[in-house]
Design a protein around this motif. Structure first.
Motif, PDB file in Angstrom:
ATOM      1  N   ALA A  38      41.208  69.376  46.140  1.00 16.50           N
ATOM      2  CA  ALA A  38      41.169  68.443  47.265  1.00 16.50           C
ATOM      3  C   ALA A  38      39.990  67.484  47.139  1.00 16.50           C
ATOM      4  O   ALA A  38      40.103  66.290  47.455  1.00 16.50           O
ATOM      5  N   ALA A  39      38.862  67.987  46.654  1.00 23.32           N
ATOM      6  CA  ALA A  39      37.671  67.145  46.525  1.00 23.32           C
ATOM      7  C   ALA A  39      37.856  66.078  45.452  1.00 23.32           C
ATOM      8  O   ALA A  39      37.541  64.899  45.673  1.00 23.32           O
ATOM      9  N   ILE A  40      38.366  66.470  44.282  1.00 21.60           N
ATOM     10  CA  ILE A  40      38.496  65.473  43.214  1.00 21.60           C
ATOM     11  C   ILE A  40      39.549  64.429  43.558  1.00 21.60           C
ATOM     12  O   ILE A  40      39.443  63.266  43.129  1.00 21.60           O
ATOM     13  N   MET A  41      40.540  64.802  44.354  1.00 16.98           N
ATOM     14  CA  MET A  41      41.594  63.857  44.689  1.00 16.98           C
ATOM     15  C   MET A  41      41.116  62.747  45.605  1.00 16.98           C
ATOM     16  O   MET A  41      41.838  61.761  45.818  1.00 16.98           O
ATOM     17  N   ILE A  42      39.910  62.886  46.148  1.00 17.51           N
ATOM     18  CA  ILE A  42      39.351  61.808  46.973  1.00 17.51           C
ATOM     19  C   ILE A  42      39.346  60.493  46.193  1.00 17.51           C
ATOM     20  O   ILE A  42      39.673  59.429  46.741  1.00 17.51           O
ATOM     21  N   PHE A  43      39.005  60.565  44.910  1.00 13.78           N
ATOM     22  CA  PHE A  43      38.865  59.345  44.118  1.00 13.78           C
ATOM     23  C   PHE A  43      40.192  58.611  43.926  1.00 13.78           C
ATOM     24  O   PHE A  43      40.298  57.429  44.271  1.00 13.78           O
ATOM     25  N   PRO A  44      41.241  59.252  43.371  1.00  9.25           N
ATOM     26  CA  PRO A  44      42.497  58.499  43.223  1.00  9.25           C
ATOM     27  C   PRO A  44      43.154  58.159  44.557  1.00  9.25           C
ATOM     28  O   PRO A  44      43.832  57.134  44.660  1.00  9.25           O
ATOM     29  N   VAL A  45      42.956  58.992  45.578  1.00  7.90           N
ATOM     30  CA  VAL A  45      43.536  58.682  46.889  1.00  7.90           C
ATOM     31  C   VAL A  45      42.936  57.390  47.436  1.00  7.90           C
ATOM     32  O   VAL A  45      43.647  56.555  48.024  1.00  7.90           O
ATOM     33  N   ILE A  46      41.639  57.202  47.237  1.00 14.30           N
ATOM     34  CA  ILE A  46      41.015  55.949  47.662  1.00 14.30           C
ATOM     35  C   ILE A  46      41.617  54.779  46.884  1.00 14.30           C
ATOM     36  O   ILE A  46      41.894  53.705  47.446  1.00 14.30           O
ATOM     37  N   GLY A  47      41.844  54.983  45.595  1.00 15.31           N
ATOM     38  CA  GLY A  47      42.444  53.926  44.787  1.00 15.31           C
ATOM     39  C   GLY A  47      43.836  53.567  45.266  1.00 15.31           C
ATOM     40  O   GLY A  47      44.183  52.389  45.389  1.00 15.31           O
ATOM     41  N   VAL A  48      44.646  54.590  45.543  1.00 12.79           N
ATOM     42  CA  VAL A  48      46.002  54.347  46.044  1.00 12.79           C
ATOM     43  C   VAL A  48      45.944  53.670  47.409  1.00 12.79           C
ATOM     44  O   VAL A  48      46.676  52.698  47.678  1.00 12.79           O
ATOM     45  N   GLY A  49      45.086  54.173  48.286  1.00 15.28           N
ATOM     46  CA  GLY A  49      44.992  53.604  49.628  1.00 15.28           C
ATOM     47  C   GLY A  49      44.541  52.159  49.602  1.00 15.28           C
ATOM     48  O   GLY A  49      45.044  51.326  50.370  1.00 15.28           O
ATOM     49  N   ARG A  50      43.617  51.863  48.722  1.00 12.40           N
ATOM     50  CA  ARG A  50      43.134  50.486  48.605  1.00 12.40           C
ATOM     51  C   ARG A  50      44.268  49.544  48.224  1.00 12.40           C
ATOM     52  O   ARG A  50      44.389  48.445  48.772  1.00 12.40           O
ATOM     53  N   GLU A  51      45.104  49.964  47.263  1.00 10.15           N
ATOM     54  CA  GLU A  51      46.185  49.085  46.831  1.00 10.15           C
ATOM     55  C   GLU A  51      47.334  49.056  47.831  1.00 10.15           C
ATOM     56  O   GLU A  51      47.997  48.021  47.992  1.00 10.15           O
ATOM     57  N   ARG A  52      47.576  50.169  48.500  1.00  8.28           N
ATOM     58  CA  ARG A  52      48.629  50.173  49.525  1.00  8.28           C
ATOM     59  C   ARG A  52      48.288  49.186  50.633  1.00  8.28           C
ATOM     60  O   ARG A  52      49.169  48.508  51.177  1.00  8.28           O
ATOM     61  N   ALA A  53      47.010  49.113  50.965  1.00 11.27           N
ATOM     62  CA  ALA A  53      46.582  48.180  52.008  1.00 11.27           C
ATOM     63  C   ALA A  53      46.814  46.735  51.588  1.00 11.27           C
ATOM     64  O   ALA A  53      46.912  45.842  52.437  1.00 11.27           O
ATOM     65  N   ARG A  54      46.907  46.513  50.269  1.00 15.66           N
ATOM     66  CA  ARG A  54      47.126  45.156  49.765  1.00 15.66           C
ATOM     67  C   ARG A  54      48.586  44.898  49.463  1.00 15.66           C
ATOM     68  O   ARG A  54      48.932  43.832  48.938  1.00 15.66           O
ATOM     69  N   GLY A  55      49.438  45.898  49.714  1.00 11.52           N
ATOM     70  CA  GLY A  55      50.875  45.656  49.629  1.00 11.52           C
ATOM     71  C   GLY A  55      51.622  46.335  48.511  1.00 11.52           C
ATOM     72  O   GLY A  55      52.817  46.561  48.609  1.00 11.52           O
ATOM     73  N   ARG A  56      50.953  46.701  47.399  1.00  7.36           N
ATOM     74  CA  ARG A  56      51.667  47.311  46.273  1.00  7.36           C
ATOM     75  C   ARG A  56      50.746  48.237  45.510  1.00  7.36           C
ATOM     76  O   ARG A  56      49.649  47.847  45.122  1.00  7.36           O
ATOM     77  N   VAL A  57      51.219  49.469  45.273  1.00  4.89           N
ATOM     78  CA  VAL A  57      50.454  50.448  44.501  1.00  4.89           C
ATOM     79  C   VAL A  57      50.924  50.398  43.051  1.00  4.89           C
ATOM     80  O   VAL A  57      52.118  50.511  42.768  1.00  4.89           O
TER      81      VAL A  57
END
Length: 255
Positions: free
Chosen positions: A181-200
């Motif tokens: 769960a801790a290590i997944m913080i990093f890619p989850v932030i990456g996915v969330g950042r791109e989702r907020a911009r419209g496309r992952v």
């Protein structure tokens, strides 16, 4: 002329990957420094452990360097150093497995993991890193894939650092999942950042999918008849053979 000489401002994507690399390095330094400060690490450890530690730490800072070079436009140097990185990544995989095997053979698995789970958790993790690093290298000319797959690969290597920062004895029997769960913080932030911009970007799904699949596979493989047979073969004739592979080791004195 002065305007032409000015460097173009750093893009939001470049900034994200550079800050992410720096954050990963900071977590690694914090985790291992805490262990040393608390007296749980010592320079009296076996020489191979020092080689392993310097290789992993060196790789982390090499990743920061490579990310910084790509970010600042020094692409030619980034590519030349990349071949050093390819060999270094292979050494990381080999050293990770060798060190894990050495620990279970000595009966020195961390007390918050069952020994057979620890054997496969570490080994599968570095193999996952190796697979993602290989994919990133093969796709090195597709920068969008290359940087995301390497970012996910680095995520996998964050496990030991988080394992030294989290209250692992309190997380038994879910310590492995807590680290995940801790290590997944990093890619989850990456996915969330791109989702907020419209496309992952699909590289995130491949990278995070590999990490999740590796985590899910650990216990079924480790506790299967084949996993137990591998553990028996690895520890045969060593102190590790006297340790139950499926039971948590006793708490060390003072814990």
């Amino acid at each position: 002329m002065a305007t032409q000489a000015m460097r173009a401002p750093m893009s939001a994507e470049h900034r994200f990957f550079l800050l992410g690399a720096i954050a990963m390095a900071a977590v690694n330094v914090a985790g291992f420094s805490l262990q040393f400060a608390m007296g749980r690490s010592t320079f009296a450890a076996p020489p191979l452990l020092h080689v392993h530690t310097f290789a992993f730490f060196g790789w982390t800072f090499f990743y920061v360097l490579q990310t910084a070079l790509a970010t600042t436009g020094a692409v030619a140097l980034h590519r030349r150093l990349g071949w050093i990185g390819a060999g270094w990544a292979a050494a990381i995989v080999l050293l990770g497995i060798v060190m894990t095997v050495g620990m279970v053979r000595r009966g020195a698995s961390p007390f918050f993991f069952e020994p057979v789970y620890f054997l496969f958790m570490n080994s599968l993790s570095v193999l996952c890193f190796g697979a993602l690093a290989t994919a990133a290298i093969l796709l090195r000319r597709r920068t969008d894939w290359h940087r995301r797959l390497f970012f996910c690969g680095m995520t996998v290597l964050m496990g030991p650092a988080f394992g030294r920062l989290l209250p692992m004895p309190l997380l038994i029997p879910w310590a492995g999942w807590a680290v995940f769960a801790a290590i997944m913080i990093f890619p989850v932030i990456g996915v969330g950042r791109e989702r907020a911009r419209g496309r992952v970007h699909p590289a995130w799904w491949w990278g995070t999918g590999a990490i999740v699949a590796t985590q899910v596979a650990m216990a079924p493989i480790a506790f299967s008849p084949l996993g137990l047979a591998v553990y028996g073969w690895v520890t045969a004739g060593t102190p590790g053979a006297a340790v139950s592979p499926v039971d948590f080791p006793p708490f060390p004195p003072g814990v």
